[in-house]
Design a protein around this motif. Sequence first.
Motif, mmCIF file in Angstrom:
data_model
loop_
_atom_site.group_PDB
_atom_site.id
_atom_site.type_symbol
_atom_site.label_atom_id
_atom_site.label_comp_id
_atom_site.label_asym_id
_atom_site.label_seq_id
_atom_site.Cartn_x
_atom_site.Cartn_y
_atom_site.Cartn_z
ATOM 1 N N MET A 1 1.979 0.153 -9.470
ATOM 2 C CA MET A 1 1.037 0.300 -8.648
ATOM 3 C C MET A 1 0.495 -0.722 -7.815
ATOM 4 S SD MET A 1 -1.533 2.981 -8.756
ATOM 5 C CE MET A 1 -1.568 3.648 -10.406
ATOM 6 N N LEU A 2 0.449 -0.486 -6.627
ATOM 7 C CA LEU A 2 0.164 -1.357 -5.536
ATOM 8 C C LEU A 2 -1.539 -1.456 -5.596
ATOM 9 C CD1 LEU A 2 2.390 -0.394 -2.618
ATOM 10 C CD2 LEU A 2 2.701 -2.211 -4.241
ATOM 11 N N LYS A 3 -1.789 -2.574 -5.080
ATOM 12 C CA LYS A 3 -3.584 -3.120 -4.994
ATOM 13 C C LYS A 3 -4.079 -2.981 -3.665
ATOM 14 C CE LYS A 3 -2.595 -6.810 -7.220
ATOM 15 N NZ LYS A 3 -2.395 -8.217 -7.711
ATOM 16 N N VAL A 4 -5.230 -2.664 -3.417
ATOM 17 C CA VAL A 4 -5.998 -2.658 -2.208
ATOM 18 C C VAL A 4 -7.339 -3.102 -2.305
ATOM 19 C CG1 VAL A 4 -6.534 -0.151 -2.560
ATOM 20 C CG2 VAL A 4 -6.505 -1.114 -0.199
ATOM 21 N N LEU A 5 -7.691 -3.743 -1.390
ATOM 22 C CA LEU A 5 -8.961 -4.175 -1.320
ATOM 23 C C LEU A 5 -9.615 -3.648 -0.165
ATOM 24 C CD1 LEU A 5 -11.010 -6.641 -2.033
ATOM 25 C CD2 LEU A 5 -10.161 -7.967 -0.362
ATOM 26 N N VAL A 6 -10.978 -3.361 -0.424
ATOM 27 C CA VAL A 6 -11.932 -2.573 0.631
ATOM 28 C C VAL A 6 -12.596 -3.603 0.998
ATOM 29 C CG1 VAL A 6 -13.350 -0.620 0.966
ATOM 30 C CG2 VAL A 6 -11.402 -0.215 -0.626
ATOM 31 N N VAL A 7 -12.813 -3.845 2.495
ATOM 32 C CA VAL A 7 -13.604 -4.838 3.227
ATOM 33 C C VAL A 7 -14.458 -4.050 4.237
ATOM 34 C CG1 VAL A 7 -13.698 -6.909 4.375
ATOM 35 C CG2 VAL A 7 -11.914 -6.600 2.818
ATOM 36 N N ASP A 8 -15.784 -3.980 4.009
ATOM 37 C CA ASP A 8 -16.818 -3.483 4.997
ATOM 38 C C ASP A 8 -18.068 -3.982 4.461
ATOM 39 O OD1 ASP A 8 -18.478 -1.368 6.325
ATOM 40 O OD2 ASP A 8 -16.488 -0.297 6.664
ATOM 41 N N ASP A 9 -19.043 -4.152 5.708
ATOM 42 C CA ASP A 9 -20.444 -4.667 5.274
ATOM 43 C C ASP A 9 -21.190 -3.720 4.863
ATOM 44 O OD1 ASP A 9 -20.078 -3.760 7.952
ATOM 45 O OD2 ASP A 9 -21.947 -4.908 8.417
ATOM 46 N N GLU A 10 -20.873 -2.322 4.934
ATOM 47 C CA GLU A 10 -21.828 -1.196 4.606
ATOM 48 C C GLU A 10 -21.297 -0.487 3.119
ATOM 49 O OE1 GLU A 10 -21.801 1.723 7.847
ATOM 50 O OE2 GLU A 10 -22.858 0.308 9.162
ATOM 51 N N LYS A 23 -7.628 9.312 -4.735
ATOM 52 C CA LYS A 23 -6.658 10.420 -4.713
ATOM 53 C C LYS A 23 -5.294 10.357 -4.143
ATOM 54 C CE LYS A 23 -10.670 13.411 -4.025
ATOM 55 N NZ LYS A 23 -11.467 14.423 -3.255
ATOM 56 N N VAL A 24 -5.265 8.830 -3.827
ATOM 57 C CA VAL A 24 -3.863 8.192 -3.163
ATOM 58 C C VAL A 24 -3.002 7.751 -4.080
ATOM 59 C CG1 VAL A 24 -2.664 6.993 -1.599
ATOM 60 C CG2 VAL A 24 -5.004 7.959 -0.715
ATOM 61 N N PRO A 25 -2.151 8.530 -4.644
ATOM 62 C CA PRO A 25 -1.057 7.947 -5.681
ATOM 63 C C PRO A 25 -0.308 6.905 -5.298
ATOM 64 C CG PRO A 25 0.043 9.813 -4.306
ATOM 65 C CD PRO A 25 -1.384 9.816 -3.925
ATOM 66 N N GLY A 26 -0.359 5.997 -6.427
ATOM 67 C CA GLY A 26 0.481 4.717 -6.130
ATOM 68 C C GLY A 26 -0.372 3.324 -5.730
ATOM 69 N N TRP A 27 -1.529 3.662 -5.524
ATOM 70 C CA TRP A 27 -2.711 2.639 -5.050
ATOM 71 C C TRP A 27 -3.723 2.623 -5.997
ATOM 72 C CZ3 TRP A 27 -1.521 -0.617 -1.332
ATOM 73 C CH2 TRP A 27 -0.536 -0.599 -0.344
ATOM 74 N N ARG A 28 -4.491 1.308 -6.278
ATOM 75 C CA ARG A 28 -5.595 1.381 -6.859
ATOM 76 C C ARG A 28 -6.480 0.052 -6.558
ATOM 77 N NH1 ARG A 28 -5.906 -3.082 -10.650
ATOM 78 N NH2 ARG A 28 -4.000 -4.329 -10.729
ATOM 79 N N VAL A 29 -7.683 0.522 -6.343
ATOM 80 C CA VAL A 29 -8.638 -0.519 -5.873
ATOM 81 C C VAL A 29 -8.976 -1.760 -6.673
ATOM 82 C CG1 VAL A 29 -10.853 -0.702 -4.879
ATOM 83 C CG2 VAL A 29 -9.802 1.283 -4.448
ATOM 84 N N VAL A 30 -8.596 -2.790 -6.300
ATOM 85 C CA VAL A 30 -9.115 -4.247 -7.044
ATOM 86 C C VAL A 30 -10.450 -4.609 -6.884
ATOM 87 C CG1 VAL A 30 -6.627 -4.465 -7.354
ATOM 88 C CG2 VAL A 30 -7.694 -5.405 -5.639
ATOM 89 N N GLY A 31 -10.912 -4.146 -5.722
ATOM 90 C CA GLY A 31 -12.238 -5.048 -5.204
ATOM 91 C C GLY A 31 -12.841 -4.476 -4.063
ATOM 92 N N GLU A 32 -13.953 -4.925 -3.722
ATOM 93 C CA GLU A 32 -14.714 -4.668 -2.544
ATOM 94 C C GLU A 32 -15.351 -5.716 -2.062
ATOM 95 O OE1 GLU A 32 -17.735 -1.636 -2.851
ATOM 96 O OE2 GLU A 32 -16.462 -0.104 -4.256
ATOM 97 N N ALA A 112 -1.212 5.948 6.548
ATOM 98 C CA ALA A 112 -1.457 4.445 6.622
ATOM 99 C C ALA A 112 -1.058 3.669 5.305
ATOM 100 C CB ALA A 112 -2.746 3.931 6.987
ATOM 101 N N LEU A 113 -1.257 4.197 4.252
ATOM 102 C CA LEU A 113 -0.941 3.514 2.965
ATOM 103 C C LEU A 113 0.582 3.614 2.763
ATOM 104 C CD1 LEU A 113 -4.105 4.011 0.767
ATOM 105 C CD2 LEU A 113 -3.491 2.121 1.501
ATOM 106 N N ASP A 114 0.990 4.929 3.076
ATOM 107 C CA ASP A 114 2.434 5.128 2.845
ATOM 108 C C ASP A 114 3.198 4.119 3.743
ATOM 109 O OD1 ASP A 114 4.684 6.647 1.840
ATOM 110 O OD2 ASP A 114 5.013 7.089 3.948
ATOM 111 N N LYS A 115 2.801 3.881 4.816
ATOM 112 C CA LYS A 115 3.308 2.840 5.914
ATOM 113 C C LYS A 115 3.230 1.461 5.464
ATOM 114 C CE LYS A 115 2.259 3.342 10.062
ATOM 115 N NZ LYS A 115 1.312 3.507 11.232
ATOM 116 N N ALA A 116 1.978 1.264 4.793
ATOM 117 C CA ALA A 116 1.774 -0.124 4.179
ATOM 118 C C ALA A 116 2.714 -0.370 2.895
ATOM 119 C CB ALA A 116 0.231 -0.319 3.623
#
Length: 239
Positions: A1-10, A23-32, A112-116
């Motif tokens: 499982m690949l890890k993704v960080l969400v960065v946004d001031d809102e 809903k995107v398989p293979g990815w999990r959010v590790v933080g904001e 985009a995540l598939d490309k990543a």
Amino acid sequence: MLKVLVVDDEKPARARLRRMLAKVPGWRVVGESASGDDALADIRSLGPDAVLLDISMPGLDGMSLARTLEKQPHPPVVIFCTAWPGQALDAFDSGAVDYLVKPVRAERLAAALDKAARFVRRDPSQEAVITATSGHRTEVIEMGAVICLLAEDKYTTVHHEGGKSLISDSLVELEKAFGDRLLRVHRGALVARERIRGLQRGDGGVVSVLLEGCDERPQISRRCLPTVRREIKNRKAAT
């Protein structure tokens, strides 16, 4: 499982991306992260494989953060998610693999995540690559598929097994990066050493190089001709 960080001031924007990511398989959010400065610290502590990054943020903005990350030894893959459609070229120059315009559509995010994922899973010991960007699309060209590179105005045309692609890298930059794979035959042309099959003499004594897998016949300058002949001789001796 690949890890993704969400960065946004809102906060609502972060929440929406988190719901879509679920809903995107293979990815999990590790933080904001709510700012570029927070994101830099979170990247160090959480080690995400990819970052979904807004551009306009207080303090360290997204573009500055991406350029900072690009200088690190093993940075996460950057995907911009922004309301500003006019900064795509700057985004790709900073090393981003994709550029999504808000409101982000689910299918674009998944693509985009598939490309990543392909970038993340690429073993550094595997084939070197050249990347070509056009609009929001990034094409990855393996060096083993490259046949020749020809300078055209401010751009370089890469002739490869899949056709041809336009990149902004200069021949000088490409020669420095892939000098073991590419041979200079003219000030406006580099060819893949392994693709050289011989020489062809034309009208007026002009000499061109014959290449496997491509109809292009780049002209060889007088200065480069001895080097090309030596390359052909050495390859024949090796076989």
